[in-house]
Design a protein around this motif. Structure first.
Motif: not given
Length: 641
Positions: A455-481
């Motif tokens: 739900a939060n990712l869908r909320r962020l998708a409603t505002r193209p051009g939004l600048r966000v600071r992200v903390v997360g993990r890479i997905d080693p099995d997918r390209a640039a994910t």
């Protein structure tokens, strides 16, 4: 008066106990073992004593006159054959006892004492004394000139005959499992692998033992259709086991191949840690909870976990559960935005903070991501961090997985969405400059509907051009994910999140739900250029043909690979790989298909050499090359401009 009956889970059992029970069976009973494990494993274990009396423990009724009683030790693990008994006349060499023990989880190796762990660490696991060092940390020498001279690389350590024999036995057991495949790798091959793992443990080959136990667990999950089973995980575990044992059997005594004994919590002294984010945990085995990630003043990472049976409901409730580090009255929500000053800390090898009786803690004020040790997360470009994480080759498979799973931070600009993926690009500067770097896909870290990630990712998708600071993990099995765990505002720009002050400029995507008021007005966000996803370096690469072949070898065994080769599959795969420039992958997959159907026979047509070792070596070469190729493609996807 009858005793109360309570259903309980089966306790973990040491590898040597399971192997001993299976080895004691006659050949007639061994043929019935797999069916017996499936039948008795479905019987609910209880805490009621058999026949209303006798010793307590965990009992499993296997028939009218057969009850298996397990009496775990203080650690909750069955570590001695005397702790498992059956009431039938054939005990202890009975089918009931072997089947119940085979249905129990495989126990992890016991933690080594602190003194033994320190000795192993100092010797590198080889038994050689550690070099004497000076106060500056350099090796001491009687000759000062020799100390100043450049050091030459040390000769590779050699293994003792006992260790080489143990490694060879584990290699043979692993190759038998690979040749059989999941359908034929039942209780007997698993017991042989467990016995070889125990022998490796007695010889001090800790990394090989741990890899063997992971293979056995993966085989059991695959054969029972466990919900959390992934064939890729079993392939990875078997690849590591064959690689380690093959090198050890050849006499390579490198400390990273030998490994160290598992260690418990160790003293950590005084620590000041600051909360970074919370992560919900929902496992396929019914466990749920939360992990709060912390960073110390010297940029070391720690965590406080609260995971118990309960699934998604437990994960939601644990978000505000009290923290059990000392006597501090804090919950995980407060700790993720605050901090702790800890005296007498105890720390596990993977950074978990303990809550022993000698631990004292007091709360401290939290720090925003833009200051303090958390700011170091955003000081490097994502491509540099990912390249470093994916290039680590030392350590055990679990250690490499832990390093790849380390948290990274980056400043991004939202450019669009495709399906369940949020598209973004790296933001080089918060005030000016177009987005640079590769197209980064943000996917929900936990897509469970009871959590707020999707739900939060869908909320962020409603505002193209939004600048966000992200903390997360890479997905080693997918390209640039990237799998984001928390987001926050980018300093110095209006086109970013506007979070409540009590959130301390961060939102945990699994728990905090973003609202429209947390987003800037649409006219504040500069519209990004139309995004074109383009080809996926990994998904569109023909190396999936090699992956399919290596997974087929594990899932179906050697016969399945041979039948695929007879049907012409290897020729088509080789041609497609060569046409796209993957010549080495084509050669290795062709060699694997050839060895799968190759057997040496004598003059009378009898099999002289079934070629199991050659087949295992060919599979290992193809699997290792596949992993290296996929990691290189993922690294390239993060570095693309």
């Amino acid at each position: 008066m009858t005793s109360s009956v309570q259903t309980v889970p089966l306790p973990p059992v040491a590898a040597e106990v399971v192997a001993g029970a299976v080895e004691s069976l006659t050949s007639r009973l061994s043929k019935k073992l797999d069916a017996a494990i499936e039948r008795f494993g479905a019987v609910p274990p209880t805490t009621a004593a058999p026949d209303g009396g006798g010793e307590g423990g965990i009992s499993v009724r296997c028939g009218e006159d057969a009850v298996v009683v397990l009496t775990p030790g203080p650690s909750g693990t069955v570590t001695d054959p005397a702790q498992a008994r059956c009431t039938c006349l054939l005990a202890p060499r009975c089918l009931h006892l072997a089947a119940v023990l085979g249905a129990c989880p495989v126990a992890d190796p016991q933690s080594a004492p602190e003194s033994a762990a320190a000795d192993t660490e100092n010797t590198g696991g080889t038994g050689a004394p550690a070099p004497v060092t000076t106060g500056a940390g350099t090796p001491a020498s009687a000759d000062p000139v020799a100390s100043a001279a450049p050091t030459t690389p040390a000769a590779p350590a050699t293994l003792s005959p006992a260790r080489i024999t143990a490694a060879s036995g584990l290699w043979s057991a692993a190759t038998a499992v690979l040749a059989a495949g999941v359908p034929a790798a039942g209780a007997i091959p698993q017991a042989e692998l467990l016995r070889a793992a125990h022998t490796a443990r007695l010889a001090g080959l800790h990394r090989a033992e741990a890899a063997a136990l992971r293979v056995v667990r993966g085989l059991r999950e695959a054969r029972t259709g466990h919900a959390g089973h992934r064939l890729a995980d079993l392939v990875s575990a078997l690849r590591e086991l064959l690689l380690i044992t093959g090198l050890l059997a050849a006499g390579d005594g490198s400390p990273e191949l030998i490994g160290t004994a598992r260690r418990g919590y160790r003293p950590g002294g005084a620590l000041r840690v600051h909360g970074v984010c919370r992560e919900p945990v929902i496992s396929a085995t019914g466990y749920g909870g939360v992990v709060t990630h912390l960073v110390s003043d010297d940029n070391r990472w720690f965590s406080v976990a609260d995971v118990k049976p309960g699934g998604s409901a437990r994960a939601r409730g644990a978000a505000t559960a009290p923290v059990t580090v000392g006597a501090t009255v804090l919950d995980h929500a407060q700790l993720s935005r605050g901090g702790l000053l800890i005296n007498g800390a105890t720390v596990s090898p993977d950074g978990r903070l303990g809550s022993g009786k000698g631990v004292r803690s007091s709360p401290v004020a939290g720090l925003p991501w833009s200051s303090g040790p958390a700011a170091a997360l955003f000081a490097r470009r994502p491509a540099e961090t990912v390249t470093e994480l994916l290039s680590t080759g030392d350590g055990t498979g679990e250690e490499r997985t832990a390093r790849i799973g380390e948290l990274i931070g980056c400043d991004l600009v939202i450019t669009g969405a495709v399906g369940d993926q949020l598209l973004a690009r790296e933001l080089p500067h918060p005030d000016a400059g177009p987005p640079t770097g590769p197209l980064i896909r943000l996917m929900a870290a936990h897509p469970h509907p009871d959590l707020a990630h999707t739900a939060n990712l869908r909320r962020l998708a409603t505002r193209p051009g939004l600048r966000v600071r992200v903390v997360g993990r890479i997905d080693p099995d997918r390209a640039a994910t990237l799998r984001p765990l928390a987001v926050g505002p980018v300093p110095g720009t209006e086109a970013t999140l506007r979070l409540p002050p009590e959130w301390l400029d961060r939102a945990d995507l699994g728990y905090d739900r973003l609202q429209g008021a947390h987003l800037p007005p649409p006219d504040v966000c500069p519209p990004p250029a139309p995004e074109h996803t383009g080809p996926d370096m990994l998904a569109d690469s023909p190396v999936w043909r090699v992956r399919r072949l290596t997974e087929l070898a594990v899932a179906g065994g050697r016969r399945a690979v041979a039948e695929s080769a007879r049907g012409g599959g290897s020729r088509g795969d080789g041609a497609a790989l060569r046409a796209t420039g993957f010549h080495t992958a084509a050669e290795l997959s062709g060699a694997l298909s050839f060895e799968a159907d190759r057997r040496t026979r004598d003059t009378f047509g009898r099999i002289r050499d079934d070629g199991t070792d050659r087949y295992a070596s060919a599979w290992l070469a193809a699997a290792f090359h596949l992993t290296s190729t996929e990691r290189a493609l993922v690294r390239a996807s993060w570095a693309a401009e």
